[in-house]
Design a protein around this motif. Structure first.
Motif, PDB file in Angstrom:
ATOM      1  N   PHE A  10       0.931  -1.400  -0.019  1.00  0.00           N
ATOM      2  CA  PHE A  10      -0.188   0.108   0.061  1.00  0.00           C
ATOM      3  C   PHE A  10       0.776   1.216  -0.118  1.00  0.00           C
ATOM      4  O   PHE A  10       0.746   2.087  -0.648  1.00  0.00           O
ATOM      5  CB  PHE A  10      -1.053  -0.121   1.249  1.00  0.00           C
ATOM      6  N   VAL A  11       1.970   1.427   0.923  1.00  0.00           N
ATOM      7  CA  VAL A  11       2.801   2.476   0.909  1.00  0.00           C
ATOM      8  C   VAL A  11       3.681   2.662  -0.342  1.00  0.00           C
ATOM      9  O   VAL A  11       4.344   1.645  -0.547  1.00  0.00           O
ATOM     10  CB  VAL A  11       3.608   2.430   2.261  1.00  0.00           C
ATOM     11  N   PRO A  12       3.711   3.718  -0.896  1.00  0.00           N
ATOM     12  CA  PRO A  12       4.432   3.831  -2.143  1.00  0.00           C
ATOM     13  C   PRO A  12       5.813   4.172  -1.860  1.00  0.00           C
ATOM     14  O   PRO A  12       6.257   4.173  -0.663  1.00  0.00           O
ATOM     15  CB  PRO A  12       3.758   5.287  -2.839  1.00  0.00           C
ATOM     16  N   GLY A  13       6.623   3.690  -2.863  1.00  0.00           N
ATOM     17  CA  GLY A  13       8.076   3.829  -2.536  1.00  0.00           C
ATOM     18  C   GLY A  13       8.882   2.558  -2.163  1.00  0.00           C
ATOM     19  O   GLY A  13      10.023   2.873  -2.115  1.00  0.00           O
ATOM     20  N   LEU A  14       8.269   1.489  -1.624  1.00  0.00           N
ATOM     21  CA  LEU A  14       8.703   0.410  -1.284  1.00  0.00           C
ATOM     22  C   LEU A  14       9.049  -0.662  -2.300  1.00  0.00           C
ATOM     23  O   LEU A  14       8.432  -0.855  -3.348  1.00  0.00           O
ATOM     24  CB  LEU A  14       7.895  -0.305  -0.054  1.00  0.00           C
ATOM     25  N   ASP A  15      10.300  -1.064  -2.007  1.00  0.00           N
ATOM     26  CA  ASP A  15      10.884  -2.271  -3.339  1.00  0.00           C
ATOM     27  C   ASP A  15      10.138  -3.487  -2.732  1.00  0.00           C
ATOM     28  O   ASP A  15      10.572  -4.196  -1.795  1.00  0.00           O
ATOM     29  CB  ASP A  15      12.354  -2.490  -3.082  1.00  0.00           C
ATOM     30  N   PRO A  16       9.497  -4.033  -3.461  1.00  0.00           N
ATOM     31  CA  PRO A  16       8.727  -5.260  -3.318  1.00  0.00           C
ATOM     32  C   PRO A  16       9.623  -6.283  -3.152  1.00  0.00           C
ATOM     33  O   PRO A  16       9.450  -7.144  -2.425  1.00  0.00           O
ATOM     34  CB  PRO A  16       7.554  -5.453  -4.534  1.00  0.00           C
ATOM     35  N   ALA A  17      10.727  -6.528  -3.872  1.00  0.00           N
ATOM     36  CA  ALA A  17      11.699  -7.546  -4.140  1.00  0.00           C
ATOM     37  C   ALA A  17      12.403  -7.779  -2.609  1.00  0.00           C
ATOM     38  O   ALA A  17      12.523  -8.754  -2.222  1.00  0.00           O
ATOM     39  CB  ALA A  17      12.528  -7.475  -5.083  1.00  0.00           C
ATOM     40  N   ARG A  18      12.837  -6.396  -2.238  1.00  0.00           N
ATOM     41  CA  ARG A  18      13.596  -6.177  -0.925  1.00  0.00           C
ATOM     42  C   ARG A  18      12.544  -6.723   0.284  1.00  0.00           C
ATOM     43  O   ARG A  18      12.980  -7.208   0.989  1.00  0.00           O
ATOM     44  CB  ARG A  18      14.013  -4.714  -0.900  1.00  0.00           C
ATOM     45  N   GLN A  19      11.298  -6.419   0.205  1.00  0.00           N
ATOM     46  CA  GLN A  19      10.604  -6.684   1.152  1.00  0.00           C
ATOM     47  C   GLN A  19      10.434  -8.195   1.372  1.00  0.00           C
ATOM     48  O   GLN A  19      10.389  -8.710   2.438  1.00  0.00           O
ATOM     49  CB  GLN A  19       9.101  -6.009   0.735  1.00  0.00           C
ATOM     50  N   GLU A  20      10.196  -8.891   0.183  1.00  0.00           N
ATOM     51  CA  GLU A  20       9.889 -10.372  -0.010  1.00  0.00           C
ATOM     52  C   GLU A  20      11.160 -11.107   0.501  1.00  0.00           C
ATOM     53  O   GLU A  20      11.145 -12.211   1.230  1.00  0.00           O
ATOM     54  CB  GLU A  20       9.624 -10.528  -1.250  1.00  0.00           C
ATOM     55  N   GLN A  21      12.506 -10.233   0.039  1.00  0.00           N
ATOM     56  CA  GLN A  21      13.662 -10.912   0.690  1.00  0.00           C
ATOM     57  C   GLN A  21      13.617 -11.293   2.094  1.00  0.00           C
ATOM     58  O   GLN A  21      14.162 -12.119   2.728  1.00  0.00           O
ATOM     59  CB  GLN A  21      14.957 -10.093   0.156  1.00  0.00           C
ATOM     60  N   PHE A  22      13.312  -9.946   2.808  1.00  0.00           N
ATOM     61  CA  PHE A  22      13.233  -9.895   4.337  1.00  0.00           C
ATOM     62  C   PHE A  22      12.485 -10.851   4.971  1.00  0.00           C
ATOM     63  O   PHE A  22      12.556 -11.504   5.926  1.00  0.00           O
ATOM     64  CB  PHE A  22      13.163  -8.331   4.742  1.00  0.00           C
ATOM     65  N   TYR A  23      11.120 -10.714   4.292  1.00  0.00           N
ATOM     66  CA  TYR A  23      10.109 -11.699   4.685  1.00  0.00           C
ATOM     67  C   TYR A  23      10.552 -13.044   4.816  1.00  0.00           C
ATOM     68  O   TYR A  23      10.369 -13.757   5.794  1.00  0.00           O
ATOM     69  CB  TYR A  23       8.919 -11.363   3.753  1.00  0.00           C
ATOM     70  N   ARG A  24      11.043 -13.445   3.664  1.00  0.00           N
ATOM     71  CA  ARG A  24      11.233 -15.059   3.597  1.00  0.00           C
ATOM     72  C   ARG A  24      12.491 -15.552   4.460  1.00  0.00           C
ATOM     73  O   ARG A  24      12.443 -16.487   5.062  1.00  0.00           O
ATOM     74  CB  ARG A  24      11.560 -15.169   1.947  1.00  0.00           C
ATOM     75  N   ALA A  25      13.371 -14.379   4.580  1.00  0.00           N
ATOM     76  CA  ALA A  25      14.670 -14.882   5.591  1.00  0.00           C
ATOM     77  C   ALA A  25      14.135 -14.919   6.932  1.00  0.00           C
ATOM     78  O   ALA A  25      14.501 -15.634   7.587  1.00  0.00           O
ATOM     79  CB  ALA A  25      15.491 -13.779   5.420  1.00  0.00           C
ATOM     80  N   GLN A  26      13.227 -13.991   7.248  1.00  0.00           N
ATOM     81  CA  GLN A  26      12.586 -14.106   8.785  1.00  0.00           C
ATOM     82  C   GLN A  26      11.600 -15.265   8.992  1.00  0.00           C
ATOM     83  O   GLN A  26      11.864 -15.880  10.148  1.00  0.00           O
ATOM     84  CB  GLN A  26      11.943 -12.574   8.878  1.00  0.00           C
ATOM     85  N   LEU A  27      11.054 -15.780   7.871  1.00  0.00           N
ATOM     86  CA  LEU A  27      10.239 -17.002   8.123  1.00  0.00           C
ATOM     87  C   LEU A  27      11.239 -18.083   8.319  1.00  0.00           C
ATOM     88  O   LEU A  27      11.017 -19.016   9.123  1.00  0.00           O
ATOM     89  CB  LEU A  27       9.508 -17.224   6.796  1.00  0.00           C
ATOM     90  N   GLN A  28      12.682 -17.894   7.502  1.00  0.00           N
ATOM     91  CA  GLN A  28      13.549 -18.897   7.896  1.00  0.00           C
ATOM     92  C   GLN A  28      13.937 -18.813   9.352  1.00  0.00           C
ATOM     93  O   GLN A  28      14.136 -20.209   9.906  1.00  0.00           O
ATOM     94  CB  GLN A  28      14.667 -18.911   6.829  1.00  0.00           C
ATOM     95  N   LEU A  29      14.112 -17.950   9.877  1.00  0.00           N
ATOM     96  CA  LEU A  29      14.367 -17.691  11.321  1.00  0.00           C
ATOM     97  C   LEU A  29      13.335 -18.299  12.239  1.00  0.00           C
ATOM     98  O   LEU A  29      13.817 -18.735  13.222  1.00  0.00           O
ATOM     99  CB  LEU A  29      14.862 -16.123  11.436  1.00  0.00           C
ATOM    100  N   ALA A  30      12.108 -17.918  11.761  1.00  0.00           N
ATOM    101  CA  ALA A  30      11.115 -18.435  12.495  1.00  0.00           C
ATOM    102  C   ALA A  30      11.322 -20.029  12.660  1.00  0.00           C
ATOM    103  O   ALA A  30      10.931 -20.624  13.852  1.00  0.00           O
ATOM    104  CB  ALA A  30       9.780 -17.976  12.112  1.00  0.00           C
ATOM    105  N   ARG A  31      11.444 -20.848  11.675  1.00  0.00           N
ATOM    106  CA  ARG A  31      11.696 -21.870  11.733  1.00  0.00           C
ATOM    107  C   ARG A  31      12.834 -22.548  12.286  1.00  0.00           C
ATOM    108  O   ARG A  31      12.794 -23.436  12.900  1.00  0.00           O
ATOM    109  CB  ARG A  31      11.691 -22.621  10.246  1.00  0.00           C
ATOM    110  N   ARG A  32      13.749 -21.862  12.317  1.00  0.00           N
ATOM    111  CA  ARG A  32      15.155 -22.476  12.812  1.00  0.00           C
ATOM    112  C   ARG A  32      14.947 -22.178  14.358  1.00  0.00           C
ATOM    113  O   ARG A  32      15.524 -22.906  15.209  1.00  0.00           O
ATOM    114  CB  ARG A  32      16.320 -21.268  12.416  1.00  0.00           C
TER     115      ARG A  32
END
Length: 275
Positions: A103-125
């Motif tokens: 929703f918020v303009p100016g954010l990089d979707p790919a970078r958001q997804e990179q951080f999201y997926r990396a943090q899901l991995q940490l939640a699993r770990r």
């Protein structure tokens, strides 16, 4: 007194700098026995941890999607180190606030997804649930959860469709409802709040954000000098009353159900909260 858990409260926010302890004390006097305080970036991890211990609350550690633009890739390794260092801390109940914001303009979707997926991995770990920021991003978040399953958590400030709600529930998530639900014009959200199964719901303020309707000042009112009202955890019982009214449910029953749901979503709360 009816007991409540505010499953999402940014008590560390600068809006509370003048009277933070008084705000928390007032909320406790209103029956808010516990607040979950999520982090948004590495600079406030120590702050949320300190507040949780100071007030007998709990906290989550993570990198919020709105902060991914100024976060460094190395912050993910710092997060892993922080989680390892404090993994025995029972007040550390989740990884969050994490997610995607389209929703918020100016954010990089790919970078958001990179951080999201990396943090899901940490939640699993670290075998922790997650607290999700969901803003026009439900389908993409769900895709990530199916590919990287975690033990569940909370979809904070949920405002998606019935089908998306059911998909989060099927993956072990509870759905957070707060001040946005108090507006008469929020027809779809109010319908969801009324019709979703009780075992899917938790209540939250997102304080100091998402003020309920009785605190909201319109743009015209602000131009006339009326300040925007500050949301606070002490507003939770009144927000919950709106939910109870929508569901034609006794307030005491709703309190018991939503507290029990919070303990299921964030299992470490079970050692911290008596309901």
């Amino acid at each position: 007194m009816t007991v409540w858990i505010d499953t999402h409260c940014h008590l560390d926010a600068p809006e509370f700098d003048p009277d933070r302890d008084a705000v928390r004390a007032q909320a406790r006097a209103q029956g808010v026995a516990h607040c979950v305080i999520p982090a948004v970036e590495c600079s406030n991890w120590a702050t949320v941890r300190g507040l949780a211990h100071r007030h007998g609350d709990s906290y989550a550690l993570g990198i919020h999607p709105l902060y991914t633009g100024r976060a460094h890739d190395a912050d993910l390794e710092l997060l892993a180190q922080e989680l390892e260092q404090h993994r025995a801390d029972q007040r550390l109940v989740a990884i969050g606030e994490i997610g995607l914001d389209y929703f918020v303009p100016g954010l990089d979707p790919a970078r958001q997804e990179q951080f999201y997926r990396a943090q899901l991995q940490l939640a699993r770990r670290f075998d922790l649930p997650v607290i999700l920021h969901v803003r026009r991003s439900s389908d993409k978040l769900l895709k990530g959860l199916r590919e990287l399953p975690v033990q569940g958590g909370i979809a904070h400030a949920f405002n998606g469709s019935v089908q998306q709600a059911q998909a989060f529930i099927a993956l072990g998530f509870k759905l957070g409802f707060g001040g946005a639900m108090t507006y008469d014009r929020a027809l779809q959200l109010r319908r969801l709040a009324a019709e979703l199964p009780a075992e899917a719901l938790v209540v939250e303020t997102d304080a100091p954000d998402i003020p309920p309707h009785w605190l909201y000042a319109t743009a015209a009112q602000r131009l006339e000098g009326l300040p925007q009202g500050r949301n606070a955890p002490g507003e939770l019982p009144r927000i919950a009353s709106a939910l109870a009214e929508l569901r034609s449910q006794p307030l005491e029953d709703l309190a018991g159900i939503t507290c029990a749901n919070a303990l299921v979503a964030l299992p470490r709360l079970q050692a911290l909260v008596s309901v």
